[in-house]
Scaffold this motif. Structure first.
Motif, PDB file in Angstrom:
ATOM      1  N   ARG A 102       0.826  -1.209   0.000  1.00 53.47           N
ATOM      2  CA  ARG A 102       0.000   0.000   0.000  1.00 53.47           C
ATOM      3  C   ARG A 102       0.866   1.266   0.000  1.00 53.47           C
ATOM      4  NH1 ARG A 102      -4.955   1.750   3.076  1.00 53.47           N
ATOM      5  NH2 ARG A 102      -4.587   3.902   3.665  1.00 53.47           N
ATOM      6  N   ILE A 103       0.484   2.246  -0.817  1.00 54.22           N
ATOM      7  CA  ILE A 103       1.138   3.562  -0.805  1.00 54.22           C
ATOM      8  C   ILE A 103       0.309   4.501   0.071  1.00 54.22           C
ATOM      9  CG2 ILE A 103       1.762   5.574  -2.199  1.00 54.22           C
ATOM     10  CD1 ILE A 103       2.377   3.638  -4.494  1.00 54.22           C
ATOM     11  N   ASP A 104       0.950   5.125   1.065  1.00 53.63           N
ATOM     12  CA  ASP A 104       0.245   6.013   1.994  1.00 53.63           C
ATOM     13  C   ASP A 104       0.366   7.484   1.620  1.00 53.63           C
ATOM     14  OD1 ASP A 104      -0.946   4.337   4.121  1.00 53.63           O
ATOM     15  OD2 ASP A 104       1.111   3.654   4.381  1.00 53.63           O
ATOM     16  N   ASP A 105       1.443   7.861   0.943  1.00 51.27           N
ATOM     17  CA  ASP A 105       1.640   9.272   0.588  1.00 51.27           C
ATOM     18  C   ASP A 105       2.478   9.330  -0.675  1.00 51.27           C
ATOM     19  OD1 ASP A 105       1.512  12.002   0.711  1.00 51.27           O
ATOM     20  OD2 ASP A 105       2.778  12.245   2.482  1.00 51.27           O
ATOM     21  N   LEU A 106       2.253  10.375  -1.464  1.00 54.09           N
ATOM     22  CA  LEU A 106       3.147  10.638  -2.592  1.00 54.09           C
ATOM     23  C   LEU A 106       3.220  12.141  -2.800  1.00 54.09           C
ATOM     24  CD1 LEU A 106       1.531  11.473  -5.451  1.00 54.09           C
ATOM     25  CD2 LEU A 106       1.028   9.059  -5.494  1.00 54.09           C
ATOM     26  N   GLN A 107       4.342  12.596  -3.350  1.00 55.55           N
ATOM     27  CA  GLN A 107       4.560  14.024  -3.566  1.00 55.55           C
ATOM     28  C   GLN A 107       5.310  14.236  -4.868  1.00 55.55           C
ATOM     29  OE1 GLN A 107       3.420  16.417  -1.628  1.00 55.55           O
ATOM     30  NE2 GLN A 107       2.756  15.212   0.134  1.00 55.55           N
ATOM     31  N   TRP A 108       5.007  15.348  -5.535  1.00 55.25           N
ATOM     32  CA  TRP A 108       5.751  15.773  -6.719  1.00 55.25           C
ATOM     33  C   TRP A 108       6.931  16.639  -6.280  1.00 55.25           C
ATOM     34  CZ3 TRP A 108       4.233  15.045 -11.969  1.00 55.25           C
ATOM     35  CH2 TRP A 108       2.974  14.437 -12.162  1.00 55.25           C
ATOM     36  N   SER A 109       8.016  16.591  -7.046  1.00 59.80           N
ATOM     37  CA  SER A 109       9.092  17.556  -6.829  1.00 59.80           C
ATOM     38  C   SER A 109       8.619  18.916  -7.340  1.00 59.80           C
ATOM     39  CB  SER A 109      10.360  17.124  -7.562  1.00 59.80           C
ATOM     40  OG  SER A 109      10.120  17.062  -8.957  1.00 59.80           O
ATOM     41  N   GLY A 119       5.134   4.105   1.837  1.00 64.73           N
ATOM     42  CA  GLY A 119       4.069   3.234   2.328  1.00 64.73           C
ATOM     43  C   GLY A 119       4.626   1.930   2.841  1.00 64.73           C
ATOM     44  N   GLU A 120       3.974   0.841   2.465  1.00 63.87           N
ATOM     45  CA  GLU A 120       4.402  -0.483   2.891  1.00 63.87           C
ATOM     46  C   GLU A 120       5.204  -1.152   1.778  1.00 63.87           C
ATOM     47  OE1 GLU A 120       1.243  -2.317   5.919  1.00 63.87           O
ATOM     48  OE2 GLU A 120       0.430  -2.019   3.930  1.00 63.87           O
ATOM     49  N   GLY A 121       6.149  -1.995   2.163  1.00 62.53           N
ATOM     50  CA  GLY A 121       6.926  -2.701   1.155  1.00 62.53           C
ATOM     51  C   GLY A 121       7.648  -3.888   1.768  1.00 62.53           C
ATOM     52  N   SER A 134       9.453   8.406 -17.081  1.00 64.07           N
ATOM     53  CA  SER A 134      10.047   7.104 -17.430  1.00 64.07           C
ATOM     54  C   SER A 134       9.896   6.057 -16.333  1.00 64.07           C
ATOM     55  CB  SER A 134      11.533   7.287 -17.727  1.00 64.07           C
ATOM     56  OG  SER A 134      12.224   7.702 -16.554  1.00 64.07           O
ATOM     57  N   GLY A 135       9.692   6.506 -15.098  1.00 62.96           N
ATOM     58  CA  GLY A 135       9.581   5.569 -13.981  1.00 62.96           C
ATOM     59  C   GLY A 135      10.921   5.131 -13.432  1.00 62.96           C
ATOM     60  N   SER A 136      12.027   5.651 -13.969  1.00 64.76           N
ATOM     61  CA  SER A 136      13.343   5.224 -13.490  1.00 64.76           C
ATOM     62  C   SER A 136      13.610   5.769 -12.086  1.00 64.76           C
ATOM     63  CB  SER A 136      14.432   5.674 -14.457  1.00 64.76           C
ATOM     64  OG  SER A 136      14.365   7.063 -14.658  1.00 64.76           O
ATOM     65  N   THR A 137      14.217   4.938 -11.259  1.00 64.68           N
ATOM     66  CA  THR A 137      14.442   5.271  -9.848  1.00 64.68           C
ATOM     67  C   THR A 137      15.550   6.315  -9.709  1.00 64.68           C
ATOM     68  OG1 THR A 137      13.762   3.069  -9.203  1.00 64.68           O
ATOM     69  CG2 THR A 137      15.061   4.283  -7.595  1.00 64.68           C
ATOM     70  N   VAL A 138      15.351   7.267  -8.768  1.00 63.83           N
ATOM     71  CA  VAL A 138      16.364   8.302  -8.527  1.00 63.83           C
ATOM     72  C   VAL A 138      16.763   8.292  -7.055  1.00 63.83           C
ATOM     73  CG1 VAL A 138      15.957   9.853 -10.457  1.00 63.83           C
ATOM     74  CG2 VAL A 138      14.472   9.996  -8.485  1.00 63.83           C
ATOM     75  N   GLY A 139      17.605   7.345  -6.668  1.00 62.86           N
ATOM     76  CA  GLY A 139      18.142   7.345  -5.312  1.00 62.86           C
ATOM     77  C   GLY A 139      17.733   6.144  -4.490  1.00 62.86           C
ATOM     78  N   ASP A 140      18.374   6.017  -3.333  1.00 61.17           N
ATOM     79  CA  ASP A 140      18.076   4.946  -2.379  1.00 61.17           C
ATOM     80  C   ASP A 140      17.580   5.569  -1.078  1.00 61.17           C
ATOM     81  OD1 ASP A 140      18.916   2.731  -3.936  1.00 61.17           O
ATOM     82  OD2 ASP A 140      20.999   3.369  -3.607  1.00 61.17           O
ATOM     83  N   PHE A 141      16.542   4.951  -0.520  1.00 60.90           N
ATOM     84  CA  PHE A 141      15.953   5.483   0.710  1.00 60.90           C
ATOM     85  C   PHE A 141      16.072   4.441   1.820  1.00 60.90           C
ATOM     86  CE2 PHE A 141      14.188   8.078  -2.601  1.00 60.90           C
ATOM     87  CZ  PHE A 141      14.057   9.327  -2.027  1.00 60.90           C
ATOM     88  N   ASP A 142      17.271   4.308   2.365  1.00 64.04           N
ATOM     89  CA  ASP A 142      17.483   3.409   3.500  1.00 64.04           C
ATOM     90  C   ASP A 142      17.084   4.136   4.788  1.00 64.04           C
ATOM     91  OD1 ASP A 142      18.545   1.566   1.770  1.00 64.04           O
ATOM     92  OD2 ASP A 142      20.570   2.381   1.957  1.00 64.04           O
ATOM     93  N   GLY A 143      17.002   3.382   5.868  1.00 64.66           N
ATOM     94  CA  GLY A 143      16.844   4.017   7.170  1.00 64.66           C
ATOM     95  C   GLY A 143      15.524   3.785   7.856  1.00 64.66           C
ATOM     96  N   HIS A 144      14.528   3.229   7.160  1.00 61.30           N
ATOM     97  CA  HIS A 144      13.253   2.919   7.807  1.00 61.30           C
ATOM     98  C   HIS A 144      13.117   1.408   7.966  1.00 61.30           C
ATOM     99  CE1 HIS A 144      11.216   6.767   8.220  1.00 61.30           C
ATOM    100  NE2 HIS A 144      11.617   7.108   7.017  1.00 61.30           N
ATOM    101  N   SER A 145      12.497   1.010   9.070  1.00 61.05           N
ATOM    102  CA  SER A 145      12.304  -0.420   9.313  1.00 61.05           C
ATOM    103  C   SER A 145      10.835  -0.822   9.297  1.00 61.05           C
ATOM    104  CB  SER A 145      12.912  -0.802  10.668  1.00 61.05           C
ATOM    105  OG  SER A 145      12.314  -0.053  11.703  1.00 61.05           O
ATOM    106  N   ARG A 146       9.933   0.183   9.275  1.00 59.72           N
ATOM    107  CA  ARG A 146       8.491  -0.118   9.243  1.00 59.72           C
ATOM    108  C   ARG A 146       7.806   0.841   8.274  1.00 59.72           C
ATOM    109  NH1 ARG A 146       5.883  -0.795  15.093  1.00 59.72           N
ATOM    110  NH2 ARG A 146       4.191  -1.535  13.766  1.00 59.72           N
ATOM    111  N   ARG A 147       6.505   0.649   8.117  1.00 59.89           N
ATOM    112  CA  ARG A 147       5.695   1.417   7.168  1.00 59.89           C
ATOM    113  C   ARG A 147       5.955   2.923   7.269  1.00 59.89           C
ATOM    114  NH1 ARG A 147      -0.834   0.583   7.355  1.00 59.89           N
ATOM    115  NH2 ARG A 147      -1.497   2.359   6.105  1.00 59.89           N
ATOM    116  N   VAL A 148       6.150   3.556   6.121  1.00 59.56           N
ATOM    117  CA  VAL A 148       6.403   4.999   6.071  1.00 59.56           C
ATOM    118  C   VAL A 148       5.097   5.708   5.716  1.00 59.56           C
ATOM    119  CG1 VAL A 148       7.713   6.831   4.935  1.00 59.56           C
ATOM    120  CG2 VAL A 148       8.815   4.638   5.447  1.00 59.56           C
ATOM    121  N   LEU A 149       4.585   6.500   6.659  1.00 63.93           N
ATOM    122  CA  LEU A 149       3.238   7.060   6.539  1.00 63.93           C
ATOM    123  C   LEU A 149       3.185   8.343   5.720  1.00 63.93           C
ATOM    124  CD1 LEU A 149       2.073   6.503  10.223  1.00 63.93           C
ATOM    125  CD2 LEU A 149       1.462   5.141   8.231  1.00 63.93           C
ATOM    126  N   SER A 150       4.304   9.078   5.648  1.00 68.12           N
ATOM    127  CA  SER A 150       4.258  10.369   4.960  1.00 68.12           C
ATOM    128  C   SER A 150       5.632  10.719   4.404  1.00 68.12           C
ATOM    129  CB  SER A 150       3.784  11.459   5.931  1.00 68.12           C
ATOM    130  OG  SER A 150       3.625  12.697   5.268  1.00 68.12           O
TER     131      SER A 150
END
Length: 609
Positions: A102-109, A119-121, A134-150
């Motif tokens: 589930r995706i809980d939040d999304l934002q445009w640059s 969200g959940e993953g 294009s959908g190509s990934t821009v970066g790595d988001f390490d550092g969370h261990s549970r669902r990211v709400l925002s």
């Protein structure tokens, strides 16, 4: 043809213990919210103007305008993001599978080139940023261990992304491409929402620990906190900045919204507490908010949208409300045909006035689910899944003391004799029950499986439809029924039967998608071959002048036939309600009102051919 003239939208989907993140576009002064598989665009200056995007395959969780207002990105519980245009019938630009849950939040640059979603993953993939084209990934988001709400993009350069979630953390990422910079753990409970100020100088996070913490947006360091004095006493679910970045709006489970003044040093103190109207029940907890132009928008757990004025917060708010679940029945008050009553699966009964929209919720002490509803001048009759039939007196805004009777088995259909409203007919699986007031006149087993029934306006005749597709006509004498005729034409179980207002005809429809109009006196078929639906017919309504019949079906369409003209000259309203049409009623000879699975009500103007 039939034109849509008004739409009474459903409310945002809410969930107890969770905030919802609504968004908007300041230029068009519209807001976006989600219910079921649809995204709703609601214009605050014209609340009866509603646009609906219903192309998601799963329930939608969040939607956001692009910075230029030309595109909308919406996400659902399957982890899919769809990007579509705000014009030209919502043309689809792209669709990407972003997360595994589930995706809980999304934002445009701010430049509109990238989107970040959280969200959940699986594993550590709770956040992902990608190029919108294009959908190509821009970066790595390490550092969370549970669902990211925002999550949120810093609106000015250098770009930053901030995230927060169920692991009590607030994380900062630099980029693009984005990489982890630092983490904060000042919160002691779920961090529900995080937002940069419009000028990109500050960042605020709010949490279920009742605290709001303010950070320097460039360095990520903590600089201040919302004051505890006069603060929230429950979980804070959402936060929104004013356009000048000097104030924020917060909402909480304590049923209040607060306007805070934010100082240069990062501290904040309450400037005004907004009390939302209501009885103070659980449904009045506040779970979402948005500060847009002069509007302070708050959303309650019950789905009601309160619109306060930022320039005059003491002014009572405008309430926008509706159903959250599918609408099962629709009727009009005979004393005021412009007053529409609707009831939904969860037991809510709402009032609507044609030309005005939402007019209030009928407060009743019993909150049981409603399956059938009928209205007389000063009274409504309901039945549900608990074998009970309720008679509820109406006193303007309020319901009087409701009384009920147990009819012994679950009611399948319910109607009353218009000219003698004391007399009501309730059909059950095996027969019918005649009620006078709250007394059972007779409980008659008819020897076949009953699927629909109706009683004539004077109470002298009853028509019962069966699983076998036959219509059984009975005369009523005191408390007994005498069968007069059996009509055979349908090839499926009868789903609905209705007398015409002048009682010269009656119409019936079945689960095999066919409707038939009969002459009341001769019992001959007056209009047949009404076979233009592609799925079962759920509801049927007559125009007040008895010249038109409308049918609503599981196939999402409403079809209007004119008596006296060939059925091939019908008018079809396609995709009237995604998921199916379940309620139909005419308010005048050219206005038909429909309701359905999408929890919305729509008013159509019929132009005769």
């Amino acid at each position: 043809m039939a034109n849509l003239v008004e739409a009474y939208a459903c409310t945002p989907s809410t969930e107890r213990g969770r905030g919802i993140l609504i968004s908007g576009d300041a230029k068009s002064n519209s807001i976006l919210y989600c219910n079921g598989r649809s995204v709703f665009i609601r214009y605050l200056d014209h609340p009866l103007d509603v646009a609906v995007y219903g192309e998601h395959g799963y329930p939608v969780t969040v939607a956001r305008y692009s910075p230029n207002g030309e595109w909308i990105a919406s996400a659902d519980v399957s982890g899919t993001v769809r990007i579509w245009g705000t014009h030209n019938d919502f043309v689809l630009k792209n669709e990407f599978k972003v997360l595994s849950g589930r995706i809980d939040d999304l934002q445009w640059s701010p430049d509109g080139l990238r989107i970040v979603a959280s969200g959940e993953g699986k594993g550590k993939s709770f956040v992902r940023a990608f190029m919108w084209d294009s959908g190509s990934t821009v970066g790595d988001f390490d550092g969370h261990s549970r669902r990211v709400l925002s999550c949120h993009f810093k609106p000015t350069r250098p770009f930053r992304v901030a995230t927060c979630g169920e692991d009590f953390l607030v994380n900062f990422y630099e980029g693009p491409p984005f990489k982890f910079k630092l983490s904060h753990r000042e919160h002691s409970n779920f961090v529900n929402c995080i937002r940069f100020s419009p000028d990109g100088s500050k960042l605020i996070s709010v949490s279920s620990d009742k605290k709001g913490i303010i950070y320097d947006a460039k360095t990520g360091e903590t600089i201040g906190e919302l004051s505890c004095e006069d603060g929230h006493t429950g979980s804070i679910y959402a936060v929104s900045w004013s356009a000048d970045g000097k104030h924020v709006l917060t909402v909480s489970a304590d049923k209040t919204a607060k306007i805070w003044e934010i100082f240069e040093d990062g501290s904040g103190k309450v400037k005004k507490t907004l009390e939302c109207p209501g009885s103070g029940g659980v449904e009045h907890m506040l779970v979402g908010c948005l500060w847009q132009n002069d509007h302070l928008v708050t959303v309650s757990l019950g789905g009601t949208i309160n619109l306060f004025s930022a320039s005059d917060p003491d002014k009572p708010p405008l309430l926008l409300s509706g159903h959250m679940k599918n609408i099962t029945t629709l009727t009009v008050l005979k004393s005021n045909p412009k007053m529409i009553l609707s009831s939904s699966f969860d037991g809510s009964i709402l009032k609507w006035i044609q030309g005005v929209g939402y007019s209030g919720k009928l407060k009743r002490k019993d909150s049981s689910q409603i399956k059938c509803l009928a209205a007389v001048k000063e009274e409504i009759i309901t039945s549900g899944y608990d074998n009970k039939v309720w008679r509820i007196p109406l006193h303007e805004e309020e319901c009087g003391v409701a009384e009920h009777i147990d009819v012994g088995s679950q009611p399948k259909d319910l109607c009353y004799a218009i000219n003698s409203p004391d007399l009501a007919l309730v059909s059950t699986d095996s027969g019918v029950v005649l009620l006078k007031g709250l007394q059972v006149l007779s409980n008659i087993n008819l020897g076949f499986t009953v699927t629909a029934s109706v009683i004539s306006p004077d109470g002298s005749e009853v028509i019962v439809g069966g699983q076998d597709g036959k219509l059984h006509i009975y005369s009523v004498s005191g408390d007994s029924l005498t069968e007069k005729a059996t009509l055979e034409k349908h090839r499926g179980a009868i789903s609905v039967i209705r007398y015409s207002p002048d009682v010269s005809m009656f119409a019936s429809a079945d689960l095999n998608r066919e409707a038939v109009v009969w002459d009341h006196v001769s019992k001959e078929v007056k209009l047949n071959n009404m076979l233009y639906h592609t799925a079962r017919i759920n509801c049927l309504a007559w125009s007040p002048d008895s010249t038109m019949v409308a049918t609503g079906s599981l196939d999402t369409c409403v079809i209007i036939y004119e008596v006296g003209k060939p059925p091939s000259r019908h008018i079809t309203i396609k995709n009237a309600h995604p998921g199916g049409v379940y309620g139909l009623v005419f308010t005048d000879d050219s206005s038909v009102v429909s309701s359905g699975e999408d929890a919305c009500i729509r008013v159509w103007r019929v132009e005769r051919q």
